[in-house]
Design an enzyme around this catalytic site. Structure first.
Site, PDB file in Angstrom:
ATOM      1  N   LYS A  14       0.647  -0.538  -0.271  1.00  0.00           N
ATOM      2  CA  LYS A  14      -0.049   0.032   0.012  1.00  0.00           C
ATOM      3  C   LYS A  14       0.236   1.618   0.185  1.00  0.00           C
ATOM      4  O   LYS A  14       0.522   2.448  -0.416  1.00  0.00           O
ATOM      5  CB  LYS A  14      -0.908   0.253   1.000  1.00  0.00           C
ATOM      6  CG  LYS A  14      -0.373   0.111   1.883  1.00  0.00           C
ATOM      7  CD  LYS A  14      -1.425  -0.630   3.379  1.00  0.00           C
ATOM      8  CE  LYS A  14      -1.515  -0.361   5.014  1.00  0.00           C
ATOM      9  NZ  LYS A  14       0.124  -1.184   5.129  1.00  0.00           N
ATOM     10  N   ARG A  89      -6.973   1.545  11.533  1.00  0.00           N
ATOM     11  CA  ARG A  89      -6.462   0.433  11.783  1.00  0.00           C
ATOM     12  C   ARG A  89      -7.767  -0.787  13.109  1.00  0.00           C
ATOM     13  O   ARG A  89      -7.840  -1.754  12.964  1.00  0.00           O
ATOM     14  CB  ARG A  89      -5.726   0.538  12.353  1.00  0.00           C
ATOM     15  CG  ARG A  89      -4.338   0.032  11.291  1.00  0.00           C
ATOM     16  CD  ARG A  89      -3.073   0.229  12.273  1.00  0.00           C
ATOM     17  NE  ARG A  89      -1.711  -0.724  11.750  1.00  0.00           N
ATOM     18  CZ  ARG A  89      -0.814  -0.744  10.732  1.00  0.00           C
ATOM     19  NH1 ARG A  89      -0.483   0.895  10.266  1.00  0.00           N
ATOM     20  NH2 ARG A  89       0.397  -1.000  10.837  1.00  0.00           N
ATOM     21  N   ARG A 123      11.800  -6.644   3.183  1.00  0.00           N
ATOM     22  CA  ARG A 123      12.071  -5.403   3.002  1.00  0.00           C
ATOM     23  C   ARG A 123      12.836  -4.773   4.062  1.00  0.00           C
ATOM     24  O   ARG A 123      13.700  -5.236   4.829  1.00  0.00           O
ATOM     25  CB  ARG A 123      10.477  -4.956   3.783  1.00  0.00           C
ATOM     26  CG  ARG A 123      10.372  -3.723   3.836  1.00  0.00           C
ATOM     27  CD  ARG A 123       8.753  -3.658   4.121  1.00  0.00           C
ATOM     28  NE  ARG A 123       8.185  -3.122   5.417  1.00  0.00           N
ATOM     29  CZ  ARG A 123       7.195  -3.469   5.800  1.00  0.00           C
ATOM     30  NH1 ARG A 123       6.230  -3.884   4.991  1.00  0.00           N
ATOM     31  NH2 ARG A 123       6.563  -3.266   7.331  1.00  0.00           N
ATOM     32  N   ARG A 156      13.849  -2.944   9.310  1.00  0.00           N
ATOM     33  CA  ARG A 156      12.686  -2.238  10.219  1.00  0.00           C
ATOM     34  C   ARG A 156      13.158  -2.719  11.655  1.00  0.00           C
ATOM     35  O   ARG A 156      12.806  -4.658  11.658  1.00  0.00           O
ATOM     36  CB  ARG A 156      11.989  -1.527   9.982  1.00  0.00           C
ATOM     37  CG  ARG A 156      10.821  -1.062   8.919  1.00  0.00           C
ATOM     38  CD  ARG A 156       9.570  -0.437   8.398  1.00  0.00           C
ATOM     39  NE  ARG A 156       9.012  -1.005   9.136  1.00  0.00           N
ATOM     40  CZ  ARG A 156       7.779  -0.519   9.124  1.00  0.00           C
ATOM     41  NH1 ARG A 156       7.241  -0.531   7.499  1.00  0.00           N
ATOM     42  NH2 ARG A 156       6.737  -0.998   9.659  1.00  0.00           N
ATOM     43  N   ARG A 167       1.337  -7.966  14.135  1.00  0.00           N
ATOM     44  CA  ARG A 167       0.564  -6.915  13.274  1.00  0.00           C
ATOM     45  C   ARG A 167      -0.079  -8.320  12.332  1.00  0.00           C
ATOM     46  O   ARG A 167      -1.254  -7.571  12.055  1.00  0.00           O
ATOM     47  CB  ARG A 167       1.939  -5.790  12.557  1.00  0.00           C
ATOM     48  CG  ARG A 167       2.416  -5.297  13.003  1.00  0.00           C
ATOM     49  CD  ARG A 167       3.368  -4.294  12.559  1.00  0.00           C
ATOM     50  NE  ARG A 167       4.752  -5.508  12.302  1.00  0.00           N
ATOM     51  CZ  ARG A 167       5.043  -5.162  11.351  1.00  0.00           C
ATOM     52  NH1 ARG A 167       4.923  -3.728  10.095  1.00  0.00           N
ATOM     53  NH2 ARG A 167       6.770  -5.553  10.530  1.00  0.00           N
TER      54      ARG A 167
HETATM   55  P1  AMP Z   1       3.395   0.517   9.613  1.00  0.00           P
HETATM   56  O1  AMP Z   1       4.218   1.531   8.938  1.00  0.00           O
HETATM   57  O2  AMP Z   1       1.793   1.374   8.968  1.00  0.00           O
HETATM   58  O3  AMP Z   1       3.613  -1.235   9.437  1.00  0.00           O
HETATM   59  O4  AMP Z   1       2.790   1.467  10.787  1.00  0.00           O
HETATM   60  C1  AMP Z   1       4.810   0.569  12.060  1.00  0.00           C
HETATM   61  C2  AMP Z   1       3.448   1.061  13.302  1.00  0.00           C
HETATM   62  O5  AMP Z   1       3.249   1.872  13.330  1.00  0.00           O
HETATM   63  C3  AMP Z   1       2.929  -0.425  13.764  1.00  0.00           C
HETATM   64  O6  AMP Z   1       3.336  -1.144  14.200  1.00  0.00           O
HETATM   65  C4  AMP Z   1       1.980   1.005  15.142  1.00  0.00           C
HETATM   66  O7  AMP Z   1       3.201   0.252  16.237  1.00  0.00           O
HETATM   67  C5  AMP Z   1       2.362   1.855  14.059  1.00  0.00           C
HETATM   68  N1  AMP Z   1       0.951   2.587  14.078  1.00  0.00           N
HETATM   69  C6  AMP Z   1       1.083   2.815  12.513  1.00  0.00           C
HETATM   70  N2  AMP Z   1      -0.627   3.061  12.453  1.00  0.00           N
HETATM   71  C7  AMP Z   1      -1.323   3.177  13.710  1.00  0.00           C
HETATM   72  C8  AMP Z   1      -2.320   2.712  13.788  1.00  0.00           C
HETATM   73  N3  AMP Z   1      -3.507   3.728  12.621  1.00  0.00           N
HETATM   74  N4  AMP Z   1      -2.687   2.373  14.776  1.00  0.00           N
HETATM   75  C9  AMP Z   1      -1.937   2.586  16.322  1.00  0.00           C
HETATM   76  N5  AMP Z   1      -0.925   1.898  15.923  1.00  0.00           N
HETATM   77  C10 AMP Z   1      -0.912   2.537  14.269  1.00  0.00           C
END
Ligand code: AMP
Length: 211
Positions: A14, A89, A123, A156, A167
């Site tokens: 995405k 989310r 990644r 990461r 996740r």
């Molecule tokens: P992402 O880059 O979208 O995978 O986000 C990395 C991390 O940020 C996630 O594993 C969560 O710890 C936190 N995070 C990102 N977006 C959200 C959200 N909408 N609600 C809660 N935690 C979030």
């Protein structure tokens, strides 16, 4: 003006699709994960509060991410619209969004768990400028070195098997059910994300009526 949300399990591509739309339509790409990682990198107060949760792949509190999204959207630097990536989310965040903001479409990028697991483990992130790489589809010209800034490429911290499983579980139990809220409003556009990024993008454009 276009206001889009892009959803899908971590590693579905995405971020890549959001960046392509950002370039084509001049949208602001608002990635909540990127904003949170910047807080951690810059050692802000928010960064200190969320560092452990993000590293473990756990969700940060709704109040905090909603504040991050509200503050970002209040910048009003999105003359042509925005694409929101990684938010909402869960149901609470989806209700917060629908109560306060318009939405033209929710793009759901569909990829099975076993495919994303393989992708996430390949990644890499530039430790200098934060650019995403993927050792399958988007390799750097020189191994482990960023093409743009020359920084070192790293995994990461939350791309380890335990955090990935956490996740994936959160996505299926908390995020997937929120799609129903958007579906009822006729906003969901489903795209098969298993193909190459350019092919996925061609379908994204078709679904959004950009062709
Ligand atoms: P992402 O880059 O979208 O995978 O986000 C990395 C991390 O940020 C996630 O594993 C969560 O710890 C936190 N995070 C990102 N977006 C959200 C959200 N909408 N609600 C809660 N935690 C979030």
């Amino acid at each position: 003006m276009h206001k889009y949300v892009i959803m899908g399990v971590q590693g579905c591509g995405k971020g890549t699709q959001a960046r392509l739309l950002q370039e084509e339509l001049d949208l602001a790409h608002i990635s909540v994960g990127d904003i949170l990682r910047q807080h951690i990198q810059n050692h802000t107060k928010i960064g200190a509060r969320i560092k452990r949760l993000v590293a473990a792949g756990e969700l940060v509190s709704d109040g905090l991410v909603q504040e991050v999204v509200r503050t970002r959207l209040e910048q009003h630097d999105w003359n042509y619209g925005f694409i929101l990536d990684g938010f909402p989310r869960n149901r609470h965040q989806a209700e917060f969004y629908l109560e306060g903001y318009d939405c033209d479409a929710v793009l759901q990028i569909v990829v099975p768990d076993e495919v994303v697991l393989e992708r996430i483990l390949s990644r890499r992130l530039c430790s200098g400028c934060g650019l995403d790489y993927n050792l399958i589809h988007h390799r750097p010209s020189v191994a482990d070195v960023c093409d743009v800034c020359g920084g070192g490429l790293v995994l990461r911290p939350d791309d380890n098997p335990e955090a990935i499983h956490s996740r994936l579980r959160d996505y299926h139990t908390q995020t997937e059910p929120t799609l129903e809220l958007f579906r009822k409003k006729g906003l969901i556009l489903q795209v098969d994300g298993t193909r190459r990024p350019a092919e996925v993008y061609a379908e994204v454009r078709r679904e959004l009526g950009l062709v």
